[in-house]
Enzyme design. Structure first.
Site, PDB file in Angstrom:
ATOM      1  CG  ASP A  90     -35.576  -3.248  38.349  1.00 11.94           C
ATOM      2  OD1 ASP A  90     -35.206  -4.217  38.847  1.00 11.94           O
ATOM      3  OD2 ASP A  90     -35.232  -2.169  38.830  1.00 11.94           O
ATOM      4  N   GLY A 102     -59.510   4.308  28.028  1.00 12.76           N
ATOM      5  CA  GLY A 102     -60.906   5.023  27.993  1.00 12.76           C
ATOM      6  C   GLY A 102     -60.780   6.168  29.020  1.00 12.76           C
TER       7      GLY A 102
END
Ligand SMILES: *[C@@H]1O[C@H](CO)[C@@H](O)[C@H](O)[C@H]1NC(C)=O
Ligand SMILES: *[C@@H]1O[C@H](CO)[C@@H](O)[C@H](O)[C@H]1NC(C)=O
Ligand SMILES: *[C@@H]1O[C@H](CO)[C@@H](O)[C@H](O)[C@H]1NC(C)=O
Ligand SMILES: *[C@@H]1O[C@H](CO)[C@@H](O)[C@H](O)[C@H]1NC(C)=O
Ligand SMILES: *[C@@H]1O[C@H](CO)[C@@H](O)[C@H](O)[C@H]1NC(C)=O
Ligand SMILES: *[C@@H]1O[C@H](CO)[C@@H](O)[C@H](O)[C@H]1NC(C)=O
Ligand SMILES: *[C@@H]1O[C@H](CO)[C@@H](O)[C@H](O)[C@H]1NC(C)=O
Ligand SMILES: *[C@@H]1O[C@H](CO)[C@@H](O)[C@H](O)[C@H]1NC(C)=O
Ligand SMILES: *[C@@H]1O[C@H](CO)[C@@H](O)[C@H](O)[C@H]1NC(C)=O
Length: 656
Positions: free
Chosen positions: A483, A295
């Protein structure tokens, strides 16, 4: 931990809190104590002005004398962590934020002045990265012109004077103060200004510059008319109205040719290739669906440089080629300028919120990439429209290496705000995180280690969990960070955490729980889930595993490599004595980070250890989802705040 420890904490806070008989006193003048770094004579204000006003925070003013390289509004605002537009407003004689101010001209700097953690001293914080030749004294006296003192610097940075190293990031407490009740009631004082005394000045001439009653100035500094004041100290000027800037035009006395502060910087980064701000860019077609979901929220796009992987830095394991998009574009030899232009156009078309900067803008933001703005590696701190930004320079052509991912925006994720291309180099502009990477804060053996309280640690864990929950459950498609580790979590000025480096992030295709496969194993040793290492399975549960490892590091203060016991050691072995032993709480002493000094609620610590255990389960299906972890940690943050409150109120706590 016993009652005695808590009682100790309680009495400690009691003793250092502003005591009733101090409330009306004003501030003692610091005098010559500033030069004696070995002693912190607490009869003066050498550690800072005492928190003795009716409010714990106020508007205050600092002064600074223009000195190269801090001779523009932009560089001064960066040095002092102040708002450049507010500086410009007061110092209307300065044409613009990049115009060079005459040497020694007085500049007024508005700052927010607050009582620090323990409520002992007023200060306005800034941070400073140690440069070649710096000592605590030279930083306080030469760079900050005595707006800080070597004693205050040492008191707030747990690095001994002899261990001070280039690249250490220091918290610099700047000397400011708020009016006491007596000052505002009797003299109508609204603001205090920290004036930098220079040679051949006395209280009466300085008071005259500001049109302030001489007696009132003497009182503000607990001075008598027979006392003398010294150059390179601060004198508080009690003001009824904000300074107008015209005071600066009073001709300053001739200074005896001061040596300019050291501007040589060592940016030799060969030893520290670990950069903590990463590269982020990229655009994808088919953003429409995402727009519907998010949105209108801005998208952050993340890429990673192929080259970085080839460098095979000490910690990341690089087991195969880089990911697909890089492979696809890798062979193509595109004309540099052309592809860059295309890239910029595609960004402009799809990601309107991503600003394309001109090189001139970045130069002015970083004072022409001056050493004073340099953070680490090729990352600079810049000021853009009054806000700090981290600007990372990358040489070479990144457009060929760009993997395209959706853009995401969340308080707990570091955001890429802009890009710039100049002369073969890319510059990426990120949100700035004042307190740097979490790895600077949590490990026991860090020289630069600063100490986080229990509640701060749990809040940071909640922040990271919230950021991960967002990418796992609130973006379409969901993402896996892949990561997560302490150096990829950055802390802002309030010590709130933001996840950085989405360089390896990829979409988790399919429903949650359904696994994608990869033959490219990339990540950081110790944080990688077993199913990923063994089979290349990718799911959001990879991040859950890494989160568990990170949480364990936060609790223990140990790096993950130090957590595995022996050759066949398992991470869960570390937790067993705490979770599966009936004397679990007694074993916390060996488990928890000693720098917490046993100041944590043991029940909650055991509970958090339980969360860690569930996150690092071998079976990914058995690990909780991030949404569940966020819920648990929110409750723990609430309980921790209650615990903290009860600890300071009563000196003892009881936990339901
Ligand atoms: C308040 O200030 C006035 C003058 O400014 C001084 O005479 C008086 O002693 C002060 N009161 C206290 C309680 O310090
Ligand atoms: C000042 O320092 C001395 C020695 O460090 C200490 O004994 C004393 O309690 C301190 N006084 C205050 C008011 O903090
Ligand atoms: C000081 O505080 C005000 C209100 O909290 C804030 O709007 C302003 O940006 C702050 N200024 C600086 C320099 O941090
Ligand atoms: C800033 O002012 C200087 C004059 O002091 C002028 O040369 C320079 O062009 C101005 N820069 C901007 C960006 O307005
Ligand atoms: C300033 O920094 C000190 C030390 O890091 C911290 O305790 C304090 O809360 C900070 N104060 C503000 C107002 O940020
Ligand atoms: C400072 O570091 C030393 C060890 O280097 C540690 O013993 C001490 O607890 C630390 N103090 C604070 C306040 O961080
Ligand atoms: C300065 O203030 C003192 C009281 O604080 C007052 O007695 C004196 O008259 C004032 N001087 C001037 C010049 O206003
Ligand atoms: C302190 O700073 C001033 C102004 O920069 C300089 O003139 C002076 O030499 C410095 N003092 C020492 C001992 O370096
Ligand atoms: C600092 O690094 C930049 C590029 O990253 C380089 O151009 C410059 O020469 C370096 N400066 C020093 C003093 O090493």
């Amino acid at each position: 931990m016993g009652v005695s420890a808590l009682l100790f904490v309680f009495f400690f806070f009691f003793l250092i809190s502003p005591t009733p008989w101090l409330i009306h006193a004003q501030q003692p003048y610091v005098g010559k104590a500033t030069t004696n770094c070995g002693t912190a004579d607490n009869s003066t204000s050498v550690l800072g002005y005492t928190c003795n006003g009716p409010t714990t925070t106020c508007q205050a003013y600092l002064t600074f004398r223009s000195q190269s390289p801090y001779n523009t509004v932009s560089s001064i605002s960066q040095l002092l962590n102040a708002d450049p537009s507010q500086i410009s407003q007061i110092n209307s004689v300065i044409p613009n934020i990049s115009s060079v101010i005459d040497t020694d001209q007085l500049v007024f700097v508005p700052v927010n002045c607050s009582c620090t953690g323990g409520g002992q001293y007023y200060q306005s914080n800034t941070s400073y990265v140690v440069q070649e030749g710096d000592t605590y004294f030279s930083i306080a006296n030469n760079t900050f012109q005595s707006l800080s003192t070597c004693q205050a610097l040492q008191a707030q940075n747990n690095i001994s004077a002899t261990d001070l190293q280039i690249e250490n990031r220091l918290t610099v407490p700047l000397r400011c103060a708020c009016p006491t009740k007596n000052q505002s009631d009797h003299n109508g004082v609204k603001y205090l200004l920290s004036y930098l005394v220079t040679w051949n000045q006395d209280v009466s001439s300085i008071s005259a510059i500001f049109g302030v009653n001489y007696t009132t100035t003497l009182e503000a500094n607990e001075l008598s008319s027979s006392d003398t004041i010294n150059a390179l100290t601060t004198l508080l000027i009690p003001l009824q109205t904000p300074p107008t800037g015209s005071e600066a035009l009073a001709p300053p006395p001739p200074p005896p040719s001061p040596p300019s502060p050291s501007s040589s910087s060592n940016n030799n980064t060969s030893s520290t290739k670990k950069t903590w701000v990463y590269i982020v860019a990229g655009v994808l077609g088919g953003g429409g669906g995402v727009l519907l979901v998010i949105g209108g929220i801005a998208f952050c796009i993340f890429i990673r440089r192929n080259k970085k992987k080839k460098q095979a830095a000490a910690d990341p394991i690089v087991a195969s080629e880089s990911f697909e998009a890089i492979e696809k574009s890798g062979g193509k030899k595109v004309e540099k300028e052309e592809s860059s232009k295309e890239f910029l156009e595609s960004i402009a078309a799809i990601a309107q919120s991503l600003k394309v900067y001109t090189f001139e803008e970045l130069k002015s933001a970083t004072d022409n990439f001056s050493p004073s703005c340099w953070i680490k590696g090729s990352v600079y701190r810049g000021t853009i429209k009054g806000d700090f930004a981290a600007i990372k320079k990358m040489d070479g052509d990144v457009s060929e290496e760009i993997n395209v991912l959706n853009k995401i925006s969340h308080f707990n994720l570091i955001c890429l705000s802009g890009v710039c291309y100049n002369d073969g180099n890319w510059y990426l502009v990120y949100e700035y995180a004042m307190n740097g990477p979490l790895s600077d804060w949590i490990y026991r053996n860090n020289i630069e280690k600063k100490v986080l309280s229990w509640t701060q640690r749990i809040q940071i864990a909640l922040d990271v969990a919230t950021g991960l929950n967002y990418i796992h459950n609130y973006t379409s498609p969901p993402f896996v960070h892949k990561d997560l580790k302490s150096s990829n979590v950055l802390l802002d000025s309030e010590l709130r955490a933001k996840i950085a480096n989405f360089g390896l992030a990829r979409s988790a295709d399919g429903e949650e729980g359904e696994f994608a496969l990869t033959r490219h194993i990339v990540g950081t040793k110790g944080y990688m889930a077993p199913e990923y290492l063994e089979n290349g399975f990718i799911s959001t549960k990879l991040d859950v595993y890494a989160f568990g490892v990170l949480l364990l590091e936060i609790l223990t203060g140990k790096e993950v490599s130090a957590l595995y016991g022996g050759v066949n050691g398992r991470l869960s072995d570390v937790l067993s004595p705490v979770i599966h032993d009936e004397n679990g709480k007694e074993n916390l002493g060996d488990f928890m980070d000693p720098s917490l000094q046993e100041s944590y609620p043991p029940e909650l610590a055991v509970f958090v250890a339980g969360i860690v255990e569930s996150c690092i389960k071998n079976d990914p299906y058995a690990r909780p989802g991030m949404a569940e972890i966020v819920q648990s940690l929110s409750r723990i943050v609430t309980s921790s705040l209650n615990w903290e409150q009860s600890k300071t109120v009563s000196g003892y706590h009881s936990f339901a």
